[in-house]
Design a protein around this motif. Structure first.
Motif, mmCIF file in Angstrom:
data_model
loop_
_atom_site.group_PDB
_atom_site.id
_atom_site.type_symbol
_atom_site.label_atom_id
_atom_site.label_comp_id
_atom_site.label_asym_id
_atom_site.label_seq_id
_atom_site.Cartn_x
_atom_site.Cartn_y
_atom_site.Cartn_z
ATOM 1 N N PRO A 1 0.794 -1.239 0.000
ATOM 2 C CA PRO A 1 0.000 0.000 0.000
ATOM 3 C C PRO A 1 0.824 1.287 0.000
ATOM 4 O O PRO A 1 0.252 2.369 -0.156
ATOM 5 N N LEU A 2 2.144 1.182 0.179
ATOM 6 C CA LEU A 2 2.956 2.381 0.355
ATOM 7 C C LEU A 2 3.212 3.102 -0.964
ATOM 8 O O LEU A 2 3.296 2.480 -2.025
ATOM 9 N N PRO A 3 3.392 4.421 -0.911
ATOM 10 C CA PRO A 3 3.850 5.162 -2.093
ATOM 11 C C PRO A 3 5.245 4.698 -2.496
ATOM 12 O O PRO A 3 6.006 4.151 -1.689
ATOM 13 N N TYR A 4 5.598 4.956 -3.745
ATOM 14 C CA TYR A 4 6.870 4.492 -4.306
ATOM 15 C C TYR A 4 8.065 4.895 -3.447
ATOM 16 O O TYR A 4 8.933 4.068 -3.142
ATOM 17 N N THR A 5 8.129 6.169 -3.036
ATOM 18 C CA THR A 5 9.299 6.627 -2.275
ATOM 19 C C THR A 5 9.411 5.905 -0.943
ATOM 20 O O THR A 5 10.513 5.595 -0.491
ATOM 21 N N LEU B 1 -4.075 1.808 -6.353
ATOM 22 C CA LEU B 1 -4.750 3.097 -6.473
ATOM 23 C C LEU B 1 -5.783 3.340 -5.382
ATOM 24 O O LEU B 1 -5.957 4.473 -4.921
ATOM 25 N N LYS B 2 -6.477 2.319 -4.959
ATOM 26 C CA LYS B 2 -7.533 2.494 -3.958
ATOM 27 C C LYS B 2 -6.995 2.991 -2.619
ATOM 28 O O LYS B 2 -7.770 3.451 -1.779
ATOM 29 N N CYS B 3 -5.692 2.907 -2.422
ATOM 30 C CA CYS B 3 -5.088 3.337 -1.162
ATOM 31 C C CYS B 3 -4.761 4.830 -1.152
ATOM 32 O O CYS B 3 -4.280 5.338 -0.131
ATOM 33 N N TYR B 4 -5.029 5.534 -2.263
ATOM 34 C CA TYR B 4 -4.601 6.922 -2.381
ATOM 35 C C TYR B 4 -5.773 7.859 -2.586
ATOM 36 O O TYR B 4 -6.848 7.455 -3.041
ATOM 37 N N GLU C 1 -1.251 9.995 -11.111
ATOM 38 C CA GLU C 1 -0.694 8.731 -11.591
ATOM 39 C C GLU C 1 -1.230 8.382 -12.979
ATOM 40 O O GLU C 1 -0.473 7.912 -13.844
ATOM 41 N N LEU C 2 -2.510 8.632 -13.204
ATOM 42 C CA LEU C 2 -3.122 8.295 -14.490
ATOM 43 C C LEU C 2 -2.733 9.311 -15.565
ATOM 44 O O LEU C 2 -2.316 8.938 -16.671
ATOM 45 N N ASN D 1 -6.576 -3.206 -8.348
ATOM 46 C CA ASN D 1 -7.191 -2.465 -7.246
ATOM 47 C C ASN D 1 -7.736 -1.122 -7.708
ATOM 48 O O ASN D 1 -7.041 -0.353 -8.379
ATOM 49 N N TYR D 2 -8.975 -0.808 -7.318
ATOM 50 C CA TYR D 2 -9.586 0.462 -7.683
ATOM 51 C C TYR D 2 -10.753 0.732 -6.743
ATOM 52 O O TYR D 2 -11.187 -0.142 -5.981
#
Length: 339
Positions: A189-193, A245-248, A256-257, A281-282
């Motif tokens: 679930p974490l962001p890339y960084t 995506l559903k986590c953001y 992102e899109l 995930n969405y």
């Protein structure tokens, strides 16, 4: 319609279509998530599909769906993520059999010497010959505390067991597999960084010094441009950093899109009309952002056929496993019978 063309699919008459999902074509060291089809089996699968005569472009399938003229028993092929082996192995076989395919690309790792986070995690856990006895780490508010007991040092038996594990269907057979799954669930679930930051901690804990595997690299910009020049292939969006995506929040999903679509359009000069959701995930905000970004349709990983009543922004796909032709044909038969 010449129904004799459809071979082993001919007896199924309901108005439905299948979208098949691939990720990789190659020979993996491990394939925990069953993402890889060997070149030999991939060619056998293409031979079976070529014989049916009903493989169409994904955009054609979508156009038919929107017009309520879905071609019965049609099949469209897709690849997710953008691994270099799509270009190196899959491309030439698809060209040989003249079968169209859409490649959905996560653009964030193009021209970078990095692996997707799940590949790097697998390398750390399953290729480190020796790991510390214990791990105590907190990732995304999840405390992971494990004692690896007699699995600190790898032996041939453990390597074989770990390599045969299928995480989608089987419980972890070893402590290393259990640790991998716990870390994977915390990192996903974490962001890339944040993923990169936590992976660095895990790598340091393991004292893992092996270089990143070249076979796990993504396509380069040059490879992707060459792929896009072939009219047999289309390019689709798969976000920049492959997030769940559903986590953001909505703003991040939009970014992102939009950024992924614009980058791929500039790089390839091709329209980017279709999207696949990472991990499938969405949520409702994802669908709103997808429609706002101007996509014609989007796909999940839910294993359901496309029908006339299917929703354009939550279409299903079927993950293709590493099956030789007879097993693949049985899978197609089964999927065609689903309601």
């Amino acid at each position: 319609m010449n129904t004799g063309r459809f071979s082993f699919l001919s007896r199924f008459r309901s108005p439905k279509a299948l979208v098949l999902m691939y990720h990789r074509v190659g020979i993996p060291d491990t394939d925990i998530w069953e993402m890889t089809v060997t070149p030999e089996n991939f060619e056998q699968q293409l031979q079976a599909l070529k014989k049916t005569g009903n493989v169409i472009k994904l955009q054609e399938l979508i156009d038919g769906l929107k017009a309520k003229k879905l071609m019965n028993n049609s099949i469209a092929l897709t690849f997710d993520d953008g691994y270099a082996d799509n270009y190196e192995n899959a491309k030439q076989l698809l060209e040989m059999y003249q079968l169209p395919c859409t490649f959905f690309i996560s653009s964030g790792l193009i021209n970078k010497d990095e692996e997707f986070w799940w590949d790097e995690l697998a390398s750390i856990i399953f290729k480190s010959k020796v790991l510390p006895v214990t791990i105590s780490i907190t990732i995304n508010h999840t405390f992971i505390n494990m004692h690896l007991k007699d699995e600190v040092a790898l032996d041939e038996r453990q390597i074989a067991i770990n390599a045969s594990w299928k995480a989608c269907t089987d419980p972890p057979p070893t402590l290393r597999c259990e640790l991998y799954l716990k870390l994977w669930e915390a990192l996903k679930p974490l962001p890339y960084t944040e993923q990169r930051k936590e992976l660095s901690k895990i790598r340091a804990w393991a004292n893992h010094t092996l270089p990143r595997a070249p076979k796990n690299k993504c396509m380069s910009a040059i490879q992707l441009q060459d792929l896009a020049r072939n009219e047999l292939f289309d390019i689709g969006a798969h976000t920049v950093t492959h997030p769940s995506l559903k986590c953001y929040n909505y703003k991040i999903q939009q970014s992102e899109l939009r950024d992924n679509k614009e980058f791929l359009n500039r790089l390839t000069g091709r329209p980017i009309n279709l999207l696949t959701y990472p991990y499938g995930n969405y949520n409702t905000e994802t669908i709103k952002a997808t429609e706002e970004a101007g996509f014609d349709a989007a796909f999940t990983t839910e294993e359901i056929p496309v029908r006339h009543h299917s929703q354009l922004y939550s279409l299903g796909r079927f993950q293709v496993l590493n099956l030789p032709r007879p097993g693949f044909e049985r899978a197609i038969h089964y999927w065609q019978q689903l309601k």
